[in-house]
Design a protein around this motif. Sequence first.
Motif, PDB file in Angstrom:
ATOM      1  N   SER A 195      -5.516   1.078   7.733  1.00  0.00           N
ATOM      2  CA  SER A 195      -5.679  -0.195   7.046  1.00  0.00           C
ATOM      3  C   SER A 195      -4.714  -0.305   5.877  1.00  0.00           C
ATOM      4  CB  SER A 195      -7.117  -0.340   6.535  1.00  0.00           C
ATOM      5  OG  SER A 195      -7.305   0.459   5.391  1.00  0.00           O
ATOM      6  N   THR A 196      -4.486  -1.530   5.472  1.00  0.00           N
ATOM      7  CA  THR A 196      -3.591  -1.786   4.341  1.00  0.00           C
ATOM      8  C   THR A 196      -4.120  -1.138   3.074  1.00  0.00           C
ATOM      9  OG1 THR A 196      -2.917  -3.863   5.355  1.00  0.00           O
ATOM     10  CG2 THR A 196      -2.477  -3.607   3.012  1.00  0.00           C
ATOM     11  N   LEU A 197      -5.428  -1.235   2.812  1.00  0.00           N
ATOM     12  CA  LEU A 197      -5.996  -0.624   1.611  1.00  0.00           C
ATOM     13  C   LEU A 197      -5.830   0.894   1.639  1.00  0.00           C
ATOM     14  CD1 LEU A 197      -9.234  -2.740   1.014  1.00  0.00           C
ATOM     15  CD2 LEU A 197      -7.080  -2.801  -0.266  1.00  0.00           C
ATOM     16  N   VAL A 238      -8.912   2.459  -5.733  1.00  0.00           N
ATOM     17  CA  VAL A 238      -7.793   2.221  -4.815  1.00  0.00           C
ATOM     18  C   VAL A 238      -7.336   3.546  -4.217  1.00  0.00           C
ATOM     19  CG1 VAL A 238      -5.364   1.517  -4.681  1.00  0.00           C
ATOM     20  CG2 VAL A 238      -7.005   0.070  -5.887  1.00  0.00           C
ATOM     21  N   GLU A 239      -7.147   4.552  -5.069  1.00  0.00           N
ATOM     22  CA  GLU A 239      -6.669   5.848  -4.585  1.00  0.00           C
ATOM     23  C   GLU A 239      -7.652   6.508  -3.622  1.00  0.00           C
ATOM     24  OE1 GLU A 239      -5.391   8.556  -7.595  1.00  0.00           O
ATOM     25  OE2 GLU A 239      -3.774   7.232  -8.262  1.00  0.00           O
ATOM     26  N   LYS A 240      -8.943   6.348  -3.877  1.00  0.00           N
ATOM     27  CA  LYS A 240      -9.961   6.944  -3.004  1.00  0.00           C
ATOM     28  C   LYS A 240     -10.259   6.076  -1.792  1.00  0.00           C
ATOM     29  CE  LYS A 240     -12.487   9.805  -6.243  1.00  0.00           C
ATOM     30  NZ  LYS A 240     -13.811  10.143  -6.742  1.00  0.00           N
ATOM     31  N   GLN A 241      -9.613   4.917  -1.725  1.00  0.00           N
ATOM     32  CA  GLN A 241      -9.820   3.942  -0.664  1.00  0.00           C
ATOM     33  C   GLN A 241     -11.288   3.526  -0.559  1.00  0.00           C
ATOM     34  OE1 GLN A 241      -8.079   6.818   1.725  1.00  0.00           O
ATOM     35  NE2 GLN A 241      -6.404   6.568   0.314  1.00  0.00           N
ATOM     36  N   SER A 242     -11.936   3.495  -1.725  1.00  0.00           N
ATOM     37  CA  SER A 242     -13.332   3.087  -1.744  1.00  0.00           C
ATOM     38  C   SER A 242     -13.495   1.662  -2.269  1.00  0.00           C
ATOM     39  CB  SER A 242     -14.158   4.052  -2.598  1.00  0.00           C
ATOM     40  OG  SER A 242     -13.718   4.021  -3.946  1.00  0.00           O
ATOM     41  N   ILE A 243     -12.384   1.005  -2.538  1.00  0.00           N
ATOM     42  CA  ILE A 243     -12.431  -0.373  -3.011  1.00  0.00           C
ATOM     43  C   ILE A 243     -12.577  -1.278  -1.788  1.00  0.00           C
ATOM     44  CG2 ILE A 243      -9.929  -0.780  -3.012  1.00  0.00           C
ATOM     45  CD1 ILE A 243     -10.420  -2.224  -5.751  1.00  0.00           C
ATOM     46  N   SER A 244     -13.519  -2.179  -1.857  1.00  0.00           N
ATOM     47  CA  SER A 244     -13.761  -3.019  -0.681  1.00  0.00           C
ATOM     48  C   SER A 244     -12.908  -4.275  -0.677  1.00  0.00           C
ATOM     49  CB  SER A 244     -15.235  -3.404  -0.603  1.00  0.00           C
ATOM     50  OG  SER A 244     -15.615  -4.106  -1.773  1.00  0.00           O
ATOM     51  N   ASN A 245     -12.501  -4.723  -1.861  1.00  0.00           N
ATOM     52  CA  ASN A 245     -11.734  -5.950  -1.934  1.00  0.00           C
ATOM     53  C   ASN A 245     -10.749  -5.835  -3.092  1.00  0.00           C
ATOM     54  OD1 ASN A 245     -10.805  -8.519  -1.626  1.00  0.00           O
ATOM     55  ND2 ASN A 245     -12.639  -9.526  -2.414  1.00  0.00           N
ATOM     56  N   LEU A 246      -9.465  -5.882  -2.779  1.00  0.00           N
ATOM     57  CA  LEU A 246      -8.420  -5.799  -3.789  1.00  0.00           C
ATOM     58  C   LEU A 246      -7.562  -7.050  -3.660  1.00  0.00           C
ATOM     59  CD1 LEU A 246      -6.978  -3.983  -5.926  1.00  0.00           C
ATOM     60  CD2 LEU A 246      -5.566  -3.137  -4.043  1.00  0.00           C
ATOM     61  N   SER A 247      -7.487  -7.818  -4.731  1.00  0.00           N
ATOM     62  CA  SER A 247      -6.688  -9.042  -4.660  1.00  0.00           C
ATOM     63  C   SER A 247      -5.207  -8.690  -4.531  1.00  0.00           C
ATOM     64  CB  SER A 247      -6.909  -9.906  -5.911  1.00  0.00           C
ATOM     65  OG  SER A 247      -6.285  -9.307  -7.034  1.00  0.00           O
ATOM     66  N   ILE A 248      -4.465  -9.616  -3.973  1.00  0.00           N
ATOM     67  CA  ILE A 248      -3.022  -9.405  -3.839  1.00  0.00           C
ATOM     68  C   ILE A 248      -2.395  -9.259  -5.222  1.00  0.00           C
ATOM     69  CG2 ILE A 248      -0.861 -10.519  -3.140  1.00  0.00           C
ATOM     70  CD1 ILE A 248      -2.341 -11.589  -0.696  1.00  0.00           C
ATOM     71  N   ALA A 249      -2.843 -10.040  -6.188  1.00  0.00           N
ATOM     72  CA  ALA A 249      -2.281  -9.970  -7.543  1.00  0.00           C
ATOM     73  C   ALA A 249      -2.480  -8.578  -8.140  1.00  0.00           C
ATOM     74  CB  ALA A 249      -2.915 -11.028  -8.435  1.00  0.00           C
ATOM     75  N   VAL A 290      -0.266  -6.014  -6.206  1.00  0.00           N
ATOM     76  CA  VAL A 290       1.137  -6.143  -6.601  1.00  0.00           C
ATOM     77  C   VAL A 290       1.355  -5.560  -7.991  1.00  0.00           C
ATOM     78  CG1 VAL A 290       2.933  -7.835  -7.214  1.00  0.00           C
ATOM     79  CG2 VAL A 290       1.666  -8.071  -5.071  1.00  0.00           C
ATOM     80  N   ALA A 291       0.470  -5.853  -8.935  1.00  0.00           N
ATOM     81  CA  ALA A 291       0.599  -5.315 -10.294  1.00  0.00           C
ATOM     82  C   ALA A 291       0.583  -3.791 -10.278  1.00  0.00           C
ATOM     83  CB  ALA A 291      -0.520  -5.843 -11.188  1.00  0.00           C
ATOM     84  N   LEU A 292      -0.320  -3.221  -9.515  1.00  0.00           N
ATOM     85  CA  LEU A 292      -0.433  -1.772  -9.420  1.00  0.00           C
ATOM     86  C   LEU A 292       0.809  -1.164  -8.769  1.00  0.00           C
ATOM     87  CD1 LEU A 292      -2.140   0.775  -9.812  1.00  0.00           C
ATOM     88  CD2 LEU A 292      -3.254   0.260  -7.634  1.00  0.00           C
ATOM     89  N   LEU A 293       1.207  -1.717  -7.649  1.00  0.00           N
ATOM     90  CA  LEU A 293       2.358  -1.180  -6.924  1.00  0.00           C
ATOM     91  C   LEU A 293       3.652  -1.324  -7.718  1.00  0.00           C
ATOM     92  CD1 LEU A 293       1.449  -2.462  -3.362  1.00  0.00           C
ATOM     93  CD2 LEU A 293       1.421  -0.083  -4.132  1.00  0.00           C
TER      94      LEU A 293
END
Length: 172
Positions: free
Chosen positions: A2-4, A39-50, A53-56
């Motif tokens: 998955s993308t997340l 995000v790192e643990k892939q336990s986030i269920s919903n991450l906005s694109i904004a 992008v800010a994180l990346l």
Amino acid sequence: MSTLHEIGSAVRIRRTEMGLTQDLLARISGLSRSTVNAVEKQSISNLSIAKAVALLESIGLSMNVTVNSSALSSFRKNVPSSRSALERAAATASVSFGDPMSAEQLEVALLAGETPQRIRPHLQVMLDEAPVSLLAKVVDQIHTEKAMPKAQVWGQMRNLAHELKCYRLLWK
């Protein structure tokens, strides 16, 4: 995959290579430490694109949308190859100076962790102002060409930034 999951893995790997804590990455990206952790643990269920992008972007990564098209393939064949990351970084760092820093001088400084007095201002500008994505490409190029671990190159950048008293939060 998955993308997340891909984002989480990429963030963890890059953050570790750069020698950043989750707390510092959170401050740099404008997100909370708990969001970075999720995000790192892939336990986030919903991450906005904004937020993604800010994180990346804060660590020199990006998301891309690709189109599978023969027209796109033929377009890319006609695009001339660009300068290396070291050449682009050296040119970027030299814009305000009459005597430019060469890609070779930049490479030697990053490999040795020492800078001749003449290019110290150039390196300070590069470390404080160059896009993190360009710094990441420099790290990738040195890693590929010189077989130097990415974490070691990031460490050399960090040491030089401390020595040159760079202000960018990335180097804290």
